[in-house]
Design an enzyme around this catalytic site. Structure first.
Site, short mmCIF file in Angstrom:
data_model
loop_
_atom_site.label_atom_id
_atom_site.label_comp_id
_atom_site.label_asym_id
_atom_site.label_seq_id
_atom_site.Cartn_x
_atom_site.Cartn_y
_atom_site.Cartn_z
N ARG A 36 0.84 -1.22 0.00
CA ARG A 36 0.00 0.00 0.00
C ARG A 36 0.87 1.26 0.00
NH1 ARG A 36 -5.23 -1.64 3.72
NH2 ARG A 36 -6.19 -2.77 2.02
N LYS A 197 -21.13 -15.59 0.60
CA LYS A 197 -22.60 -15.56 0.72
C LYS A 197 -23.28 -14.82 -0.41
CE LYS A 197 -22.04 -14.51 5.41
NZ LYS A 197 -22.03 -13.21 5.91
N GLY A 371 -13.40 -3.35 -0.19
CA GLY A 371 -14.77 -2.83 -0.11
C GLY A 371 -15.05 -1.80 -1.19
#
Ligand code: AMP
Length: 393
Positions: A36, A197, A371
């Site tokens: 990063r 999921k 995300g």
């Protein structure tokens, strides 16, 4: 990209506040992966070469508005200094009078690093006063923290209201690559979507179904699609809502949704539970589908070899467990092997897979945002991107 980039900015002699994502993994107080920090170097060096005074800021961990000694950016600053080959001054703060004094003494081409932004409660609250404080430290704002762009915080959104606001080079590349993977291709496009999921992935599936030709489904959600098609395999591990969502997608009339013809199942959700290859129609009702099967891996690889654009988000199985990693590694090899395609990996655990296999440099773009890239591929507007100035030309 319809946002202004630092390439369009005149930064010579100006103080530039650069929001980066230096939330690096640490093990026993040592940075275990500095990618990063490396990811921000093109922007930081660009600003240096252009004659800016550079004030870098980032969050680290979850101090929740409190000063926590172990969450200071000391190690990060040391590593950044090494990588830049120059001193990075400690600007302290992030609030108080110290940062302004220290930053006021910077010369062109010099760097300072503010202390962990999340020591200040106003950061995550996108507080107006803290946003103004950050803006008061600079003439120009640059956001290069794509991984934080899905958060509306003071350093990603609030500050941009008070300064000319530009995208950094990493931010620019992320938006261009993720954007063109969805909109830019005239050839055949495939999306590979896995993960745990249905609930986590239904939005991305719905959005991609409108954008790509084919979706290859893997991961825990396979059971919901099997049940939606009238099979009973894996039914115990999913909910009625999962099945309704899967049914809705199959009936939506968008992309061709391809399910694995065979899967690897186990009686328990456990690393050591015995693995069995099953046809889609033979999965035990109370069994767990923990990977795609060998025939499906081959078929998915064949489809991947034929397309011009590949988007991949989510592993095909519980890749952390040895017996259930083969589907994900087969897909990673297939994506890397298609040299004519533009391939984009949507961060998170998928990036981890190609990274650990040493294949990252054979992929066109591996997103640095977990995300944030998921939300982008869901078709959502990222607040940290929306806050940047629009291009005017
Ligand atoms: P995500 O980061 O949302 O793409 O999800 C990644 C997680 O999904 C990993 O930790 C995998 O272990 C998990 N996962 C992948 N396949 C399955 C599966 N068949 N059943 C349960 N979890 C899975």
């Amino acid at each position: 990209m319809n946002k202004r980039s630092i390439r369009d900015a005149d930064v010579n002699g100006k103080t530039v506040l650069v929001r980066v994502d230096f939330n690096v993994p640490m093990r026993s107080g040592v940075i275990s992966d500095d990618s990063r920090i490396r990811g921000a170097l093109p922007t930081l060096n660009f600003l240096k070469d252009a004659g800016a005074k550079i004030v870098v800021c980032s969050h680290f961990g979850r101090p929740k508005g409190q000063f926590i000694q172990e969450m200071r950016l000391t190690m990060v600053r040391e590593r950044l200094s090494e990588l830049l080959g120059t001193t990075v001054v400690n600007a302290y703060g992030p609030t108080g009078e110290e940062p302004a004094q220290i930053i006021g003494n910077l010369n062109s081409r010099e760097f300072a690093l503010l202390e962990n932004l999340r020591f200040e409660p106003g950061e995550e609250q996108n507080d107006e006063q803290f946003s103004k404080h950050l803006a008061s430290l600079a003439d120009i704002y640059v956001n290069d923290a794509f991984g934080s762009a899905h958060r509306a915080h003071a350093s990603t959104v609030g500050v941009a209201k008070h300064l000319p606001a530009f995208a950094g080079l990493l931010m620019e590349r992320e938006l261009e690559m993720l954007g063109s993977s969805l909109e830019g291709s005239t050839g055949a496009t495939v999306a590979i979507v896995g993960g745990a999921k249905v609930a986590d992935k239904i939005q991305i599936l719905r959005h991609l179904a409108k954008k790509v030709d084919t979706i290859l489904v893997g991961g825990g959600m396979v059971a919901a699609f099997y049940v939606a098609q009238g099979n009973t395999g894996g039914a115990a591990a999913i909910t009625d809502e999962d099945v309704t969502a899967a049914k809705g997608l199959l009936e939506s009339g968008g992309a061709n949704v391809v399910l694995p013809a065979d899967v690897i199942t186990a009686p328990d959700f456990d690393e050591n539970s015995p693995a069995t290859v099953c046809e889609s129609t033979d999965v035990p009702t109370d069994g767990f589908i923990l990977d795609i099967g060998p025939r499906s891996s081959k078929e998915y690889a064949r489809i991947i070899s034929l397309v011009d654009t590949i988007i991949w988000n989510g592993p095909m199985g519980v890749f952390e467990w040895d017996e259930f990693t083969k589907g994900s590694t087969a897909i990673a090899k297939a994506v890397a092997a298609n040299k004519k395609a533009t391939s984009v990996i949507g961060g998170g655990s998928t990036a981890e897979i190609v990274g650990s296999m040493g294949l990252a440099d054979q992929i066109t773009h591996v997103s640095t945002g977990g995300g944030a890239s998921l939300e982008f591929l869901e078709g959502k507007t990222l607040p940290g991107v929306a806050a940047l100035d629009d291009r005017t030309d």
